[in-house]
Design an enzyme around this catalytic site. Structure first.
Site, PDB file in Angstrom:
ATOM      1  N   LYS A  44      15.492 -14.731  -9.368  1.00  0.00           N
ATOM      2  CA  LYS A  44      15.067 -13.678 -10.626  1.00  0.00           C
ATOM      3  C   LYS A  44      14.136 -14.457 -11.433  1.00  0.00           C
ATOM      4  CE  LYS A  44      15.642 -11.172  -9.254  1.00  0.00           C
ATOM      5  NZ  LYS A  44      15.797 -10.309  -8.204  1.00  0.00           N
ATOM      6  N   TRP A  74      -2.748  -2.935  -1.828  1.00  0.00           N
ATOM      7  CA  TRP A  74      -2.104  -4.230  -1.722  1.00  0.00           C
ATOM      8  C   TRP A  74      -2.940  -5.090  -0.939  1.00  0.00           C
ATOM      9  CZ3 TRP A  74       0.537  -8.069   0.386  1.00  0.00           C
ATOM     10  CH2 TRP A  74       1.245  -9.010  -0.639  1.00  0.00           C
ATOM     11  N   LYS A  79       6.887  -4.201  -4.398  1.00  0.00           N
ATOM     12  CA  LYS A  79       8.240  -3.864  -4.149  1.00  0.00           C
ATOM     13  C   LYS A  79       8.907  -3.653  -3.042  1.00  0.00           C
ATOM     14  CE  LYS A  79      12.109  -2.289  -6.573  1.00  0.00           C
ATOM     15  NZ  LYS A  79      13.074  -3.406  -6.987  1.00  0.00           N
ATOM     16  N   CYS A 101       1.032  -1.247  -0.083  1.00  0.00           N
ATOM     17  CA  CYS A 101      -0.043   0.011  -0.059  1.00  0.00           C
ATOM     18  C   CYS A 101       0.865   1.247   0.066  1.00  0.00           C
ATOM     19  CB  CYS A 101      -0.674   0.044   1.158  1.00  0.00           C
ATOM     20  SG  CYS A 101      -1.998  -1.445   1.256  1.00  0.00           S
ATOM     21  N   GLU A 146      19.976 -16.254  -6.060  1.00  0.00           N
ATOM     22  CA  GLU A 146      19.508 -14.995  -6.479  1.00  0.00           C
ATOM     23  C   GLU A 146      19.097 -15.318  -8.148  1.00  0.00           C
ATOM     24  OE1 GLU A 146      18.200 -12.561  -5.935  1.00  0.00           O
ATOM     25  OE2 GLU A 146      18.420 -11.149  -7.715  1.00  0.00           O
ATOM     26  N   ARG A 154       5.431  -0.111  -6.024  1.00  0.00           N
ATOM     27  CA  ARG A 154       5.486  -0.952  -4.665  1.00  0.00           C
ATOM     28  C   ARG A 154       4.477  -2.054  -4.832  1.00  0.00           C
ATOM     29  NH1 ARG A 154       6.869   2.740  -0.424  1.00  0.00           N
ATOM     30  NH2 ARG A 154       5.201   1.571   0.964  1.00  0.00           N
ATOM     31  N   HIS A 157      23.853 -35.784  -3.038  1.00  0.00           N
ATOM     32  CA  HIS A 157      22.971 -36.008  -1.677  1.00  0.00           C
ATOM     33  C   HIS A 157      21.600 -35.833  -1.830  1.00  0.00           C
ATOM     34  CE1 HIS A 157      27.038 -35.832   0.285  1.00  0.00           C
ATOM     35  NE2 HIS A 157      27.018 -34.909  -0.131  1.00  0.00           N
ATOM     36  N   ASN A 213      -2.061   2.188   5.539  1.00  0.00           N
ATOM     37  CA  ASN A 213      -0.946   1.262   4.980  1.00  0.00           C
ATOM     38  C   ASN A 213      -0.767   0.393   6.341  1.00  0.00           C
ATOM     39  OD1 ASN A 213       1.305  -0.062   3.907  1.00  0.00           O
ATOM     40  ND2 ASN A 213       2.354   1.811   3.502  1.00  0.00           N
ATOM     41  N   GLY A 214      -0.806  -0.813   6.421  1.00  0.00           N
ATOM     42  CA  GLY A 214      -0.527  -1.642   7.175  1.00  0.00           C
ATOM     43  C   GLY A 214      -1.267  -3.053   7.667  1.00  0.00           C
ATOM     44  N   GLU A 273      10.471 -15.031 -10.261  1.00  0.00           N
ATOM     45  CA  GLU A 273       9.901 -13.960  -9.848  1.00  0.00           C
ATOM     46  C   GLU A 273       8.839 -13.449 -11.028  1.00  0.00           C
ATOM     47  OE1 GLU A 273      11.028 -10.641  -6.953  1.00  0.00           O
ATOM     48  OE2 GLU A 273      12.620 -11.465  -8.424  1.00  0.00           O
TER      49      GLU A 273
HETATM   50  O1  M6R Z   1      13.410  -3.615  -0.386  1.00  0.00           O
HETATM   51  P1  M6R Z   1      13.973  -4.736   0.301  1.00  0.00           P
HETATM   52  O2  M6R Z   1      15.493  -4.841  -0.604  1.00  0.00           O
HETATM   53  O3  M6R Z   1      14.451  -5.037   1.818  1.00  0.00           O
HETATM   54  O4  M6R Z   1      13.207  -5.908  -0.196  1.00  0.00           O
HETATM   55  C1  M6R Z   1      13.515  -7.423  -0.034  1.00  0.00           C
HETATM   56  C2  M6R Z   1      12.793  -8.213  -0.808  1.00  0.00           C
HETATM   57  O5  M6R Z   1      11.399  -8.079  -0.720  1.00  0.00           O
HETATM   58  C3  M6R Z   1      13.287  -8.062  -2.072  1.00  0.00           C
HETATM   59  O6  M6R Z   1      14.561  -8.276  -2.415  1.00  0.00           O
HETATM   60  C4  M6R Z   1      12.382  -8.993  -2.975  1.00  0.00           C
HETATM   61  O7  M6R Z   1      12.716 -10.343  -3.033  1.00  0.00           O
HETATM   62  C5  M6R Z   1      12.630  -8.630  -4.512  1.00  0.00           C
HETATM   63  N1  M6R Z   1      11.354  -8.941  -5.266  1.00  0.00           N
HETATM   64  C6  M6R Z   1      13.742  -9.210  -5.217  1.00  0.00           C
HETATM   65  O8  M6R Z   1      13.553  -9.259  -6.678  1.00  0.00           O
END
Ligand code: M6R
Length: 592
Positions: free
Chosen positions: A471, A72, A587, A2, A467, A27, A490, A98-99, A474
């Site tokens: 990527k 959101w 985000k 949000c 990572e 966001r 293993h 927001n929250g 996502e």
């Molecule tokens: O804003 P932050 O870097 O603290 O966010 C952490 C994660 O939410 C963020 O890295 C998330 O995994 C992304 N979608 C990665 O692409």
């Protein structure tokens, strides 16, 4: 997640708020709404489609005061009814939040028992109904807002538009709230980016503070002692006037290619800037590097650099798993928090607890004026500029680069570290030539039909494997698993069959022979093998495809992630997915 936006000033509030909400949309949101005040009357519009100045918005009256919100969904589905703002029954005030109100079920039960009609499924409406109830008991709106806010459990930030006096009240507890102070205008928002074209002067509202904004003036009250605060106005370094995709179709590709510059921005620290943190690191009993998601993997990478270059006892720790480490954390331990947004709830909660333990905190954040920076004794910024695509790319590598030069500084070789990064940045420019991009696109074609893929890494490339897999997951929504090459025999090898796609990441280091032999083993079982890394290992008998990345030795692991970012991008374009706003993701993850 949000986003809140508010405006009182001289411009057309409708345009400013819609524009502000568009700048907050990165966001993550599923619905939105705005409320404007004109001649003492509130006019609202809520929608579940894309944020735009559509006809219904244009039909709203002209006004200089209003609030807006990107939602959101947490409580209740995505619908106009659940979208914010939520207006009072008498339509004299309206509220955005927001929250998450953690005691929402109990509060709702009480209201239902009193036969109060609830129209939506949200926790937000409950706040509105409670304020109405409090105000009926002869309290004014401001006092009612404060008394109800005190009953809310969880991290919540609210903003209320009062039609009677044209003021906006807002209270923060957890979710961010920042004031932008312009010439004859005041902005209120969840981040600085949303109003950044208009003003550089900001005031960060702290937890349990109430802001009261009217034309040309504002007041911040500390709710813990009811005293008006002398606020500190901070000046932002940059005005981000145009945040656009430039020549690119998506922010993601633009941000990936920007890395040849963001590598350079990440090393904008001198020995003097790094001195006190480096000293604290050397004096600490242990360094915990924390973060979540991509930032958690960058934490793993930095811990690797600190151990293997700096000889430091450094351990990465996922923010959401901190509790199980609390029994062994000592006040002499140092915490380094990584975050793009600076507002990740999991990381903030961990930092608050670790601070209570007496630990000193350092942070590397990309956004300015955030909670994580404010919780920190040593504040650093990754200087990567706005990252709009939900999937983090350039900020991940900025974090790794910063960690690399920090480790080099600890051993007195900052200059050497910076030189290596500058060379990497230069080589990256060439790497992003169209020839490389089209051959990666070609590889991604091969992956369209795959449902499961695996990435093997070891040592400095272990977190890169994690990572890389995040990527691709996502944006492409495919199942990709990154794991330590050592795990293969293993158990994981049971999953390999003819045609299974397996990536191996190789740097010119002692771990490469283990990755090579793991790749030979999967190849022998029919896997389609893709190598990423040092040109020395481009072996036709082991790899079906190979992507050579820039860099030598230890810093090369940072660039090894880039082919995964590009594969994720090209594969998802082929799949027709929403690149910059992948499904279900936000985000800035400001709730737990
Ligand atoms: O804003 P932050 O870097 O603290 O966010 C952490 C994660 O939410 C963020 O890295 C998330 O995994 C992304 N979608 C990665 O692409």
């Amino acid at each position: 997640m949000c986003g809140i936006f508010g405006y009182i000033g001289k411009r057309d509030a409708k345009r400013i708020i819609v524009e502000g909400l568009k700048r907050l949309e990165y966001r993550g949101y599923d619905s939105w709404g705005i409320a404007l005040l004109e001649k003492g009357k509130i006019h609202q519009y809520r929608d579940i489609s894309e944020i735009s100045t559509n006809k219904r918005i244009l039909d709203l009256p002209c006004s200089n005061i209003g609030i807006g919100h990107t939602r959101w969904a947490t409580h209740g589905g995505v619908s106009k009814k659940n979208a914010h703002p939520h207006i009072s029954l008498t339509k004299d005030f309206t509220l955005v939040q927001n929250g998450i109100v953690e005691n929402f079920e109990d509060l709702k039960k009480d209201l239902i028992a009193k036969h109060v009609t609830i129209k939506s499924e949200t926790d937000t409406e409950i706040i509105v109904r409670l304020i109405e109830e409090a105000r009926n008991k002869e309290k004014n709106l401001k006092e009612s807002i404060i008394s109800v806010f005190e009953r809310l459990k969880g991290r919540n930030t609210i903003a209320v538009l009062d039609s009677k006096n044209g003021k906006i009240y807002a209270i923060r507890n957890g979710s961010p709230l920042i004031l932008g102070i312009g010439k004859e205008e005041i902005f209120l928002a969840s981040d600085t980016l949303s109003f950044s074209p208009y003003c550089k002067n900001i005031v960060v509202v702290d937890n349990l503070e109430m802001v009261e904004i009217e034309h040309n003036s504002f007041k911040v009250t500390d709710l813990t002692n009811s005293k008006v605060k002398n606020v500190t106005v901070t000046k932002l370094k940059y005005l981000y006037e145009d945040i656009d995709k430039g020549e690119y179709k998506h922010y993601m590709l633009k941000e990936i290619v920007e890395q040849s510059n963001t590598f350079i921005n990440a090393i904008a620290y001198s020995e003097k800037d790094l001195q006190s943190l480096s000293k604290s690191i050397k004096q600490s009993s242990r360094v915990y590097i924390i973060g979540a998601g991509t930032a958690g993997f960058a934490a793993g990478q930095i811990a690797y650099f600190l151990r293997n270059i700096g000889g430091i006892d450094a351990q990465d720790l996922r923010s959401y798993e901190f509790a199980s480490y609390l029994p062994i954390v000592k006040p002499t331990d140092l915490i380094v928090a990584l975050s793009q947004s600076g507002e990740t709830a999991d990381t903030i909660e961990a930092l608050e607890e670790l601070k209570k333990k007496g630990c000193k905190i350092a942070s590397l954040v990309n956004m300015l004026g955030t909670t994580i920076s404010r919780l920190s004794d040593y504040q650093f910024f990754s200087n990567a500029g706005p990252e709009i695509c939900v999937a983090s790319t350039k900020v991940f590598t900025s974090q790794c680069v910063w960690g690399y030069i920090l480790a080099k500084n600890i051993v007195g070789d900052l200059k050497g570290g910076k030189r290596e990064i500058l060379t990497l940045a230069k080589e990256l420019k060439t790497f992003f030539s169209s020839k490389n991009l089209s051959s990666i696109d070609e590889i991604s074609k091969k992956l369209v039909k795959q449902e499961h893929m695996f990435i093997l890494g070891k040592g400095q490339n272990f977190n890169i494997a994690l990572e890389g897999s995040l990527k691709i997951k996502e944006i492409s929504y495919k199942h990709v698993e990154g794991f330590a090459a050592g795990e293969l025999k293993h158990g994981v090898i049971a999953l390999i069959e003819k045609g299974t796609v397996v990536f191996g990441i190789l740097s010119n280091d002692r771990d490469s022979k283990d990755i090579l032999s793991a790749m030979e083993q999967v190849k022998a079982r029919g896997a389609f093998t893709i190598g990423i890394g040092d040109k020395k290992f481009k072996k036709k008998d082991v790899f079906d495809r190979y992507i050579v990345t820039p860099g030598r030795d230890i810093a090369s692991s940072i660039t090894n992630v880039i082919p995964f970012q590009l594969i994720s991008y090209y594969l998802s374009v082929r799949l027709g997915n929403n690149i910059d706003k992948p499904r279900n993701l936000a985000k800035s993850v400001t709730v737990k």
